[in-house]
Design a protein around this motif. Structure first.
Motif, short mmCIF file in Angstrom:
data_model
loop_
_atom_site.label_atom_id
_atom_site.label_comp_id
_atom_site.label_asym_id
_atom_site.label_seq_id
_atom_site.Cartn_x
_atom_site.Cartn_y
_atom_site.Cartn_z
N ASP A 198 0.82 -1.21 0.00
CA ASP A 198 0.00 0.00 0.00
C ASP A 198 0.85 1.25 0.00
OD1 ASP A 198 -2.85 -1.03 0.43
OD2 ASP A 198 -1.66 -2.13 1.91
N ARG A 199 2.01 1.17 0.66
CA ARG A 199 2.79 2.38 0.88
C ARG A 199 4.28 2.06 0.94
NH1 ARG A 199 0.09 6.14 3.24
NH2 ARG A 199 -1.14 4.54 4.29
N ILE A 200 5.08 3.01 0.51
CA ILE A 200 6.51 2.89 0.78
C ILE A 200 6.93 4.03 1.70
CG2 ILE A 200 7.00 1.70 -1.40
CD1 ILE A 200 8.28 4.28 -2.35
N LYS A 201 7.87 3.72 2.56
CA LYS A 201 8.43 4.73 3.46
C LYS A 201 9.84 5.03 2.99
CE LYS A 201 7.31 5.01 7.73
NZ LYS A 201 7.23 4.87 9.20
N ILE A 202 10.02 6.21 2.43
CA ILE A 202 11.35 6.58 1.94
C ILE A 202 12.28 6.77 3.13
CG2 ILE A 202 12.70 8.31 0.68
CD1 ILE A 202 10.32 8.87 -1.04
N ASP A 203 13.42 6.10 3.10
CA ASP A 203 14.33 6.09 4.23
C ASP A 203 14.90 7.48 4.50
OD1 ASP A 203 15.75 4.32 6.19
OD2 ASP A 203 17.46 5.33 5.26
N ARG A 204 15.10 7.73 5.77
CA ARG A 204 15.68 8.99 6.25
C ARG A 204 17.01 9.32 5.56
NH1 ARG A 204 18.61 9.15 11.34
NH2 ARG A 204 17.54 7.21 11.87
N GLY A 205 17.77 8.30 5.20
CA GLY A 205 19.06 8.51 4.53
C GLY A 205 18.95 9.29 3.23
N PHE A 206 17.81 9.19 2.55
CA PHE A 206 17.63 9.94 1.30
C PHE A 206 17.07 11.33 1.56
CE2 PHE A 206 17.26 5.48 0.09
CZ PHE A 206 18.22 5.41 -0.91
N VAL A 207 16.32 11.44 2.65
CA VAL A 207 15.65 12.71 2.95
C VAL A 207 16.65 13.73 3.51
CG1 VAL A 207 13.89 13.78 4.45
CG2 VAL A 207 13.45 11.55 3.39
N LYS A 208 17.60 13.21 4.27
CA LYS A 208 18.55 14.04 5.03
C LYS A 208 19.18 15.14 4.17
CE LYS A 208 21.80 11.38 6.47
NZ LYS A 208 23.17 11.60 6.01
N ASP A 209 19.62 14.77 2.97
CA ASP A 209 20.41 15.73 2.16
C ASP A 209 19.66 16.24 0.93
OD1 ASP A 209 22.58 15.44 3.92
OD2 ASP A 209 23.22 13.61 2.89
N ILE A 210 18.33 16.14 0.91
CA ILE A 210 17.64 16.56 -0.32
C ILE A 210 17.86 18.03 -0.66
CG2 ILE A 210 15.80 14.90 -0.88
CD1 ILE A 210 13.95 16.29 0.93
N GLU A 211 18.16 18.84 0.35
CA GLU A 211 18.38 20.27 0.04
C GLU A 211 19.76 20.50 -0.57
OE1 GLU A 211 17.34 22.55 3.79
OE2 GLU A 211 17.08 20.43 4.32
N THR A 212 20.72 19.65 -0.23
CA THR A 212 22.11 19.93 -0.62
C THR A 212 22.66 18.97 -1.66
OG1 THR A 212 22.76 18.60 1.28
CG2 THR A 212 22.78 20.99 1.57
N ASP A 213 22.11 17.78 -1.75
CA ASP A 213 22.64 16.79 -2.67
C ASP A 213 21.66 16.59 -3.83
OD1 ASP A 213 23.36 14.48 -4.04
OD2 ASP A 213 24.18 13.53 -2.24
N PRO A 214 22.02 17.10 -5.01
CA PRO A 214 21.09 17.01 -6.15
C PRO A 214 20.73 15.57 -6.49
CG PRO A 214 23.00 18.38 -6.69
CD PRO A 214 23.28 17.78 -5.36
N ASP A 215 21.66 14.63 -6.27
CA ASP A 215 21.34 13.24 -6.57
C ASP A 215 20.22 12.72 -5.67
OD1 ASP A 215 23.29 13.21 -8.47
OD2 ASP A 215 24.78 12.20 -7.22
#
Ligand code: C2E
Ligand code: MG
Ligand code: MG
Ligand code: MG
Length: 282
Positions: A198-215
């Motif tokens: 029903d749902r996926i939970k995107i791991d914190r490891g990807f969320v942490k740097d979304i402002e600074t890491d374009p990848d």
């Protein structure tokens, strides 16, 4: 050698024993009594719908009030509970408590609030889970869709065929299923094909740097798009800043969970938050 000597043997606590081993023994030796002594508590962390700012659910996060060590988090004792087998009665306790909370909320105007519970690998691959859920749900009459079970990629992949069957069984009952820590496994995309979710939970490891890491920003945005195209909902974990929340909202992420909104807290803290008016997410 210390382990072979058995529980509760004071030769364990020698002066040269390092602190980590000492702590492990303090945890291990008490773990079985802890359940009978009522030392476990479910903390709750709010899950926020990004469009409305409403609290639409909570994740149950286990805590242990250890008489000598104080409040102990699950990363310190779940692995020990897994090894020792206590995870099964402990997991049963968590599910029972979770359904009690849903029942309580129904009676206090919070009947729309969903509760997510983490499953351990052993619970997934054991045999008692479905029977326990059936009995809990029929005895309370709780809407199964209010209960969500979170399974990590690594737990699911210990026995993929069996997990596939279990997830199907859960979903046929109307219970929601989420993949936790999504993106941290070796072939995350293949799980989307293998498992009904029903749902996926995107791991914190990807969320942490979304402002600074374009990848990371690209990976998160594409994951949300992919999940939606497959008919799945998406929640982001570990959201700590307003900028992260705004980014996620702009990419149509459905929900978010993290310190920005609320830390895991007591039942009373969560209920106060869930009953308060929604705060808009910019
Ligand atoms: P999880 O299911 O991925 O839970 C999310 C973890 O991230 C929680 O740690 C939560 O406190 C933490 N967290 C939430 N928001 C933020 C944030 O904004 N920033 C940061 N840095 N961290 C955040 P917690 O409570 O220590 O739990 C750790 C893990 O223990 C959980 O990871 C889950 O895998 C496991 N766990 C917790 N409760 C249970 C349970 O009842 N049964 C089982 N089998 N495992 C559990
Ligand atoms: Mg979880
Ligand atoms: Mg997680
Ligand atoms: Mg985790």
């Amino acid at each position: 050698a210390a382990k072979a000597a058995g529980r509760g043997n004071f030769q364990f606590f020698s002066a040269d024993m390092n602190a980590a081993t000492h702590e492990r023994l303090l945890l291990e030796s008490r773990l079985w009594q802890a359940l009978d002594q009522g030392e476990f508590e479910l903390f709750l962390q709010a899950q926020i719908e990004l469009d409305s700012g409403r609290v639409i659910g909570a994740e149950a996060l286990l805590r242990w009030h250890h008489p000598e060590l104080g409040l102990v988090g699950p990363d310190r004792f779940i692995p020990i509970a897994e090894e020792s087998g206590l995870i099964l009665p402990l997991g049963d306790w968590v599910l029972k408590r979770a359904v009690q909370l849903l029942d309580r909320w129904r009676g206090m105007g919070l009947g729309h609030v969903r509760l997510a519970v983490n499953l351990s690998a052993r619970q997934c691959h054991g045999t008692g889970l479905l029977a326990q859920l059936d009995s809990l749900l029929t005895s309370t009459g709780i809407d199964p869709a209010l209960l969500e079970l979170e399974i990590t990629e690594s737990a699911a992949m210990q026995d993929p065929e069996r997990s596939r069957g279990l997830l199907q069984q859960l979903r046929s009952r109307g219970i929601k299923v989420a993949i936790d820590d999504f993106g941290t496994g070796y072939s995350s995309l293949s799980y989307l094909k293998l498992f009904e979710l029903d749902r996926i939970k995107i791991d914190r490891g990807f969320v942490k740097d979304i402002e600074t890491d374009p990848d990371d920003a690209v990976i998160v945005a594409a994951t949300i798009g992919l999940a939606h195209a497959l008919g799945l909902e998406v929640i982001a974990e570990g959201v700590e800043t307003q900028a992260q929340a705004s980014f996620l909202r702009s990419k149509h992420c459905d929900e978010a969970q993290g310190y920005l909104f609320a830390r895991p807290g007591t039942l009373a803290e969560f209920e106060a938050l869930a009953a308060a008016p929604a705060r808009a997410v910019a």
